[in-house]
Design a protein around this motif. Structure first.
Motif, PDB file in Angstrom:
ATOM      1  N   ILE A 130       0.892  -1.115  -0.020  1.00  0.00           N
ATOM      2  CA  ILE A 130      -0.018   0.016   0.094  1.00  0.00           C
ATOM      3  C   ILE A 130       0.794   1.208   0.075  1.00  0.00           C
ATOM      4  O   ILE A 130       1.736   1.516   0.721  1.00  0.00           O
ATOM      5  CB  ILE A 130      -1.010  -0.054   1.126  1.00  0.00           C
ATOM      6  N   TYR A 190      -3.488   0.659  -3.720  1.00  0.00           N
ATOM      7  CA  TYR A 190      -2.502  -0.486  -4.116  1.00  0.00           C
ATOM      8  C   TYR A 190      -2.466  -0.012  -5.707  1.00  0.00           C
ATOM      9  O   TYR A 190      -3.166  -0.065  -6.552  1.00  0.00           O
ATOM     10  CB  TYR A 190      -3.305  -1.803  -3.909  1.00  0.00           C
ATOM     11  N   ALA A 208      -6.835   1.116  -1.402  1.00  0.00           N
ATOM     12  CA  ALA A 208      -6.201   0.481  -0.447  1.00  0.00           C
ATOM     13  C   ALA A 208      -7.209  -0.457   0.364  1.00  0.00           C
ATOM     14  O   ALA A 208      -7.106  -1.864   0.672  1.00  0.00           O
ATOM     15  CB  ALA A 208      -5.618   1.177   0.835  1.00  0.00           C
TER      16      ALA A 208
END
Length: 431
Positions: free
Chosen positions: A236, A251, A305
């Motif tokens: 992340i 991501y 994320a």
């Protein structure tokens, strides 16, 4: 984050490689060097062209490139891409065919949010467009979404799909490709509980990880092997200052692309070396097979994320869908409540991402659905890409899917209409 380059540094590396490619191409094509018949300059230019093009595509959203479709009258009809619903993290779009009578078949394709844009399904859309009204989910790149728009996890994704289904109505045929298959199944079950008349009439799940443990692959092995804490610390990152989503935890698509490439490193390396030689020989084209594939494959997008982490944790590790324990907005979803939506699963025998058995598990979860409303197709010799966009899709799977839709056309819509009428009658009497 620790151990990996920051978001801006990754973008700097990408940008530098793009610049090096453009520079090498310019040097190799410098007119003065034409006086020296040395193949080195052609090779340098070819390497530069392929390198510059490849790294430039990583930050560009591809166009749909579907401009016309041939109608039953033999004429080319213009295709307009229209937004039906606009949301911060994704839109519902319609491929409107101008001058053509509205098709009875209505298909909603739920595109994956797994690192690529919805345009990855361009050929899927184009193959269905002559025979149906086609809609698709167009997910947005998380790097371009301001932090003020809030979070987006798998529950939010599911609720987006619920709203899209409601918008299109009970005569819709939903096709979920790969990653969204378990969430689309959950969205249908969610509607079965809160608004059964809004469910689609058919649901086709193609190569999705309904039960990741049904058949092991490198993807499922990764999910089992890596802890969530390690994943959050190493995968992340926060979006850099170049984009509107600055500060958002994501991501990165570039990391996802690296994962894709390393899974078949030798195959990709050979493809690029062959392309460099083809360019040097003057045999490559702007839209040749290599460029057509990699222009799309290399175009990646960031995922929020929370979406990435909840997908790994709840779909792959905890297997909440496979165990029928998924919860959306505080409401437990019971897949067994799907009773009148025809469900079909499609798998490829050589699928190395969602191996045979993972998607088929959906039919066992539909305990309230009669057998005549269940169907399964295993395409022999087909890989993951082939079952929704390759030769196997065009020649075998597409006709099979359309026949399945036609077989159950109108069944759920008719029942939904009767139920809706029954609900309104008491209200009319009271008035």
């Amino acid at each position: 984050m620790r151990y990996l380059a920051t978001y801006d540094l990754m973008e700097t590396v990408r940008n530098t490689n793009q610049w090096l490619g453009a520079t090498a191409q310019a040097i190799g094509e410098y007119p003065m060097f034409a006086l020296a018949p040395n193949p080195m300059f052609k090779m340098l230019s070819a390497w530069g062209e392929v390198t510059e093009r490849s790294f430039a595509r990583m930050v560009a959203k591809p166009d749909w490139g579907i401009y016309t479709v041939v109608g039953a009258d033999g004429r080319d009809h213009v295709v307009n891409v229209k937004k039906v619903i606009e949301r911060p993290f994704g839109d519902l779009i319609h491929f409107e065919v101008a001058g053509r009578k509205t098709k009875e078949r209505k298909i909603l394709i739920v595109a994956p949010m797994s690192g690529h844009y919805a345009t990855l399904l361009r050929s899927t859309v184009a193959s269905l467009l002559p025979d149906a009204e086609v809609y698709i989910t167009d997910w947005h790149n998380a790097r371009d979404i301001p932090v003020s728009k809030g979070k987006f996890d798998i529950e939010d994704y599911t609720l987006y799909v619920v709203d899209f289904m409601k918008e299109l109505g009970p005569d819709t045929n939903v096709v979920a490709v790969c990653q969204p298959a378990p969430l689309v199944l959950a969205a249908t079950a969610y509607l079965a509980d809160i608004d059964p008349e809004a469910q689609p009439q058919t649901l086709t799940l193609i190569g999705g990880p309904i039960d990741p443990d049904a058949a092991a692959t490198d993807v499922t092995d990764f999910g089992d092997r890596v802890t969530m804490g390690y994943l959050e610390k190493t995968a992340i990152q926060r979006v850099g200052f170049k984009y509107a989503g600055v500060g958002r935890s994501v991501y990165p698509g570039l990391l996802q692309l690296t994962s894709f490439m390393t899974m078949n490193a030798e195959k990709h390396a050979k493809a690029f070396s062959d392309q460099i030689m083809a360019v040097a020989r003057g045999e490559a084209g702007d839209h040749d097979k290599h460029n057509k594939f990699y222009d799309e494959y290399l175009a990646v997008m960031d995922m929020t994320a929370e979406f990435y982490l909840t997908t790994v944790e709840r779909i792959f590790k905890e297997r909440e869908i496979a165990k029928n324990e998924f919860v959306v907005a505080g409401r437990k979803v019971d897949i067994g409540k799907i009773t009148d939506v025809a469900v079909m699963t499609v798998e490829g025998s050589k699928d190395d991402i969602s191996a045979p058995g993972q998607c088929l598990a959906a039919l066992d979860l539909c305990t309230g659905l009669p057998d005549e409303k269940k169907n399964h197709h295993l395409e022999d010799g087909a890989g993951h890409y082939g079952i929704f966009a390759g030769k196997s899709w065009r020649n075998n799977i597409r006709p099979f899917v359309l026949n399945f839709m036609d077989q159950h056309a109108g069944e759920h819509a008719a029942q939904a209409s009767k139920k809706k009428a029954a609900k309104t009658k008491p209200a009319l009497k009271a008035v």
